[in-house]
Design a protein around this motif. Structure first.
Motif, PDB file in Angstrom:
ATOM      1  N   TYR A   1       1.057  -1.774   0.103  1.00 55.46           N
ATOM      2  CA  TYR A   1       0.231   0.118   0.190  1.00 55.46           C
ATOM      3  C   TYR A   1       0.709   1.384  -0.160  1.00 55.46           C
ATOM      4  O   TYR A   1       1.591   1.326   0.704  1.00 55.46           O
ATOM      5  CB  TYR A   1      -0.970  -0.344   1.261  1.00 55.46           C
ATOM      6  CG  TYR A   1      -2.265  -1.472   0.891  1.00 55.46           C
ATOM      7  CD1 TYR A   1      -3.283  -1.014   0.647  1.00 55.46           C
ATOM      8  CD2 TYR A   1      -1.725  -2.018   2.089  1.00 55.46           C
ATOM      9  CE1 TYR A   1      -4.190  -1.955   0.644  1.00 55.46           C
ATOM     10  CE2 TYR A   1      -2.147  -3.351   1.508  1.00 55.46           C
ATOM     11  CZ  TYR A   1      -3.743  -3.150   1.416  1.00 55.46           C
ATOM     12  OH  TYR A   1      -4.677  -4.127   1.059  1.00 55.46           O
ATOM     13  N   ASP A   2       0.426   2.436  -0.450  1.00 53.08           N
ATOM     14  CA  ASP A   2       0.535   3.458  -0.366  1.00 53.08           C
ATOM     15  C   ASP A   2       0.834   3.950   0.727  1.00 53.08           C
ATOM     16  O   ASP A   2      -0.045   4.372   1.338  1.00 53.08           O
ATOM     17  CB  ASP A   2       0.463   4.552  -1.422  1.00 53.08           C
ATOM     18  CG  ASP A   2       0.464   6.245  -1.898  1.00 53.08           C
ATOM     19  OD1 ASP A   2       0.716   6.977  -0.558  1.00 53.08           O
ATOM     20  OD2 ASP A   2       1.691   6.064  -2.444  1.00 53.08           O
ATOM     21  N   SER A   3       2.207   4.370   1.274  1.00 49.15           N
ATOM     22  CA  SER A   3       2.174   4.866   2.961  1.00 49.15           C
ATOM     23  C   SER A   3       1.297   6.179   2.415  1.00 49.15           C
ATOM     24  O   SER A   3       0.848   6.801   3.951  1.00 49.15           O
ATOM     25  CB  SER A   3       3.321   5.538   2.951  1.00 49.15           C
ATOM     26  OG  SER A   3       3.924   6.138   2.232  1.00 49.15           O
ATOM     27  N   THR A   4       1.042   7.015   1.970  1.00 50.82           N
ATOM     28  CA  THR A   4       0.108   7.978   2.091  1.00 50.82           C
ATOM     29  C   THR A   4      -0.922   8.039   2.274  1.00 50.82           C
ATOM     30  O   THR A   4      -1.941   8.562   2.935  1.00 50.82           O
ATOM     31  CB  THR A   4       1.021   9.542   1.147  1.00 50.82           C
ATOM     32  OG1 THR A   4       2.373   9.894   1.454  1.00 50.82           O
ATOM     33  CG2 THR A   4      -0.018  10.858   1.729  1.00 50.82           C
ATOM     34  N   THR A   5      -1.069   7.776   0.995  1.00 52.66           N
ATOM     35  CA  THR A   5      -3.455   7.616   0.337  1.00 52.66           C
ATOM     36  C   THR A   5      -3.585   5.694   1.452  1.00 52.66           C
ATOM     37  O   THR A   5      -4.714   6.364   1.607  1.00 52.66           O
ATOM     38  CB  THR A   5      -3.283   6.977  -0.772  1.00 52.66           C
ATOM     39  OG1 THR A   5      -2.953   6.037  -1.387  1.00 52.66           O
ATOM     40  CG2 THR A   5      -2.784   8.690  -1.186  1.00 52.66           C
TER      41      THR A   5
ATOM     42  N   TYR B   1       3.080  -9.342 -10.269  1.00 48.30           N
ATOM     43  CA  TYR B   1       1.815  -8.724 -10.898  1.00 48.30           C
ATOM     44  C   TYR B   1       1.543  -7.567 -11.381  1.00 48.30           C
ATOM     45  O   TYR B   1       1.083  -7.608 -12.606  1.00 48.30           O
ATOM     46  CB  TYR B   1       0.214  -9.414 -10.445  1.00 48.30           C
ATOM     47  CG  TYR B   1       0.254 -11.142 -10.398  1.00 48.30           C
ATOM     48  CD1 TYR B   1       0.310 -12.064 -11.002  1.00 48.30           C
ATOM     49  CD2 TYR B   1       0.316 -11.786  -8.933  1.00 48.30           C
ATOM     50  CE1 TYR B   1      -0.002 -13.715 -11.317  1.00 48.30           C
ATOM     51  CE2 TYR B   1       0.482 -13.445  -8.354  1.00 48.30           C
ATOM     52  CZ  TYR B   1       0.277 -14.255  -9.498  1.00 48.30           C
ATOM     53  OH  TYR B   1       0.198 -15.345  -9.291  1.00 48.30           O
ATOM     54  N   VAL B   2       1.273  -7.016 -10.495  1.00 46.78           N
ATOM     55  CA  VAL B   2       0.773  -5.443 -10.648  1.00 46.78           C
ATOM     56  C   VAL B   2       2.424  -4.547  -9.702  1.00 46.78           C
ATOM     57  O   VAL B   2       2.690  -4.939  -8.537  1.00 46.78           O
ATOM     58  CB  VAL B   2      -0.116  -4.700  -9.513  1.00 46.78           C
ATOM     59  CG1 VAL B   2      -0.349  -3.281  -9.948  1.00 46.78           C
ATOM     60  CG2 VAL B   2      -1.750  -5.836 -10.442  1.00 46.78           C
ATOM     61  N   ILE B   3       2.908  -3.789 -10.065  1.00 44.69           N
ATOM     62  CA  ILE B   3       4.792  -3.340  -9.858  1.00 44.69           C
ATOM     63  C   ILE B   3       3.879  -1.859  -9.921  1.00 44.69           C
ATOM     64  O   ILE B   3       4.475  -1.053  -8.999  1.00 44.69           O
ATOM     65  CB  ILE B   3       5.131  -3.063 -11.152  1.00 44.69           C
ATOM     66  CG1 ILE B   3       4.982  -2.591 -12.380  1.00 44.69           C
ATOM     67  CG2 ILE B   3       5.859  -4.437 -10.968  1.00 44.69           C
ATOM     68  CD1 ILE B   3       6.258  -2.542 -13.306  1.00 44.69           C
ATOM     69  N   GLY B   4       2.882  -1.046 -10.035  1.00 44.27           N
ATOM     70  CA  GLY B   4       2.135   0.369 -10.187  1.00 44.27           C
ATOM     71  C   GLY B   4       0.679   0.210 -10.458  1.00 44.27           C
ATOM     72  O   GLY B   4       0.120  -0.145 -11.675  1.00 44.27           O
ATOM     73  N   GLN B   5       0.506   1.080  -9.715  1.00 49.70           N
ATOM     74  CA  GLN B   5      -1.816   1.695  -9.749  1.00 49.70           C
ATOM     75  C   GLN B   5      -1.742   3.373  -9.560  1.00 49.70           C
ATOM     76  O   GLN B   5      -1.000   3.815  -8.450  1.00 49.70           O
ATOM     77  CB  GLN B   5      -2.052   0.833  -9.196  1.00 49.70           C
ATOM     78  CG  GLN B   5      -3.550   0.893  -8.725  1.00 49.70           C
ATOM     79  CD  GLN B   5      -4.725   0.324 -10.131  1.00 49.70           C
ATOM     80  OE1 GLN B   5      -3.784  -0.870 -10.348  1.00 49.70           O
ATOM     81  NE2 GLN B   5      -5.155   1.289 -11.034  1.00 49.70           N
ATOM     82  N   ASP B   6      -2.212   3.883 -10.468  1.00 50.16           N
ATOM     83  CA  ASP B   6      -2.451   5.393 -10.290  1.00 50.16           C
ATOM     84  C   ASP B   6      -3.830   5.004 -10.348  1.00 50.16           C
ATOM     85  O   ASP B   6      -5.083   4.898 -10.482  1.00 50.16           O
ATOM     86  CB  ASP B   6      -2.177   5.992 -11.659  1.00 50.16           C
ATOM     87  CG  ASP B   6      -0.814   5.979 -11.929  1.00 50.16           C
ATOM     88  OD1 ASP B   6       0.045   5.984 -11.306  1.00 50.16           O
ATOM     89  OD2 ASP B   6       0.207   6.194 -12.878  1.00 50.16           O
ATOM     90  N   TYR B   7      -4.259   6.512  -9.282  1.00 49.03           N
ATOM     91  CA  TYR B   7      -5.438   6.914  -9.120  1.00 49.03           C
ATOM     92  C   TYR B   7      -6.226   8.702  -9.206  1.00 49.03           C
ATOM     93  O   TYR B   7      -5.365   8.948  -9.297  1.00 49.03           O
ATOM     94  CB  TYR B   7      -5.561   6.717  -7.840  1.00 49.03           C
ATOM     95  CG  TYR B   7      -5.574   5.100  -6.769  1.00 49.03           C
ATOM     96  CD1 TYR B   7      -6.737   4.316  -6.992  1.00 49.03           C
ATOM     97  CD2 TYR B   7      -4.191   4.957  -6.646  1.00 49.03           C
ATOM     98  CE1 TYR B   7      -6.586   2.986  -6.697  1.00 49.03           C
ATOM     99  CE2 TYR B   7      -3.949   3.513  -6.281  1.00 49.03           C
ATOM    100  CZ  TYR B   7      -5.093   2.230  -5.884  1.00 49.03           C
ATOM    101  OH  TYR B   7      -4.940   1.438  -6.246  1.00 49.03           O
ATOM    102  N   THR B   8      -7.337   8.583  -9.269  1.00 46.59           N
ATOM    103  CA  THR B   8      -7.818   9.757  -9.359  1.00 46.59           C
ATOM    104  C   THR B   8      -7.878  10.698  -7.677  1.00 46.59           C
ATOM    105  O   THR B   8      -7.312   9.543  -6.803  1.00 46.59           O
ATOM    106  CB  THR B   8      -8.552   9.707  -9.529  1.00 46.59           C
ATOM    107  OG1 THR B   8     -10.049   9.534  -8.932  1.00 46.59           O
ATOM    108  CG2 THR B   8      -9.732   9.215 -11.390  1.00 46.59           C
ATOM    109  N   ARG B   9      -7.829  11.633  -7.895  1.00 47.38           N
ATOM    110  CA  ARG B   9      -7.834  12.732  -6.368  1.00 47.38           C
ATOM    111  C   ARG B   9      -9.032  12.238  -5.974  1.00 47.38           C
ATOM    112  O   ARG B   9      -8.791  11.946  -4.730  1.00 47.38           O
ATOM    113  CB  ARG B   9      -7.963  13.870  -6.702  1.00 47.38           C
ATOM    114  CG  ARG B   9      -9.403  14.590  -7.054  1.00 47.38           C
ATOM    115  CD  ARG B   9      -9.103  16.016  -7.510  1.00 47.38           C
ATOM    116  NE  ARG B   9     -10.111  16.168  -7.857  1.00 47.38           N
ATOM    117  CZ  ARG B   9     -10.773  17.313  -8.520  1.00 47.38           C
ATOM    118  NH1 ARG B   9      -9.196  17.904  -8.964  1.00 47.38           N
ATOM    119  NH2 ARG B   9     -11.721  17.815  -9.248  1.00 47.38           N
TER     120      ARG B   9
END
Length: 105
Positions: free
Chosen positions: A50-54, A70-78
């Motif tokens: 998990y992202d330590s901020t979000t 399997y997944v090395i990165g995931q981007d999200y909307t605000r």
């Protein structure tokens, strides 16, 4: 957690299947799942990071040789909606097309 499939199901999967789950001590988020050795497949430990901020999930990795992640990165909307997933195994890299959330949900 054990799942029991009775022999009368006739599927060839009869038996007790033991899955193990791990959770973060801080907030209870799922961190790991261990799949049982079965049907000619190896036992596998899959870990979510998990992202330590979000606090949103960003990576999904495996202990299996040749898989790695399997997944090395995931981007999200605000708003926390997933937009771009970068997937990779030890032998390949590919990116899923951007997902655009529809207005109103």
């Amino acid at each position: 957690m054990n799942y029991v499939i009775p022999a009368n199901e006739g599927s060839g999967l009869a038996g007790i299947w033991n899955y193990r789950y791990g959770y973060a001590t801080y907030d209870g988020s799922p961190t790991t799942i261990t799949y049982p050795l079965s049907g000619g497949l190896l036992s596998e430990l899959v870990e979510t990071r998990y992202d330590s901020t979000t606090g949103l999930p960003t990576e999904l990795s495996s202990n299996l040789t040749g898989v790695g992640q399997y997944v090395i990165g995931q981007d999200y909307t605000r708003y926390g909606e997933p937009t771009l997933t970068t997937r990779q195994t030890d032998s390949d890299l590919y990116v899923q097309p951007t997902t655009t959330p529809s207005p109103g949900g």
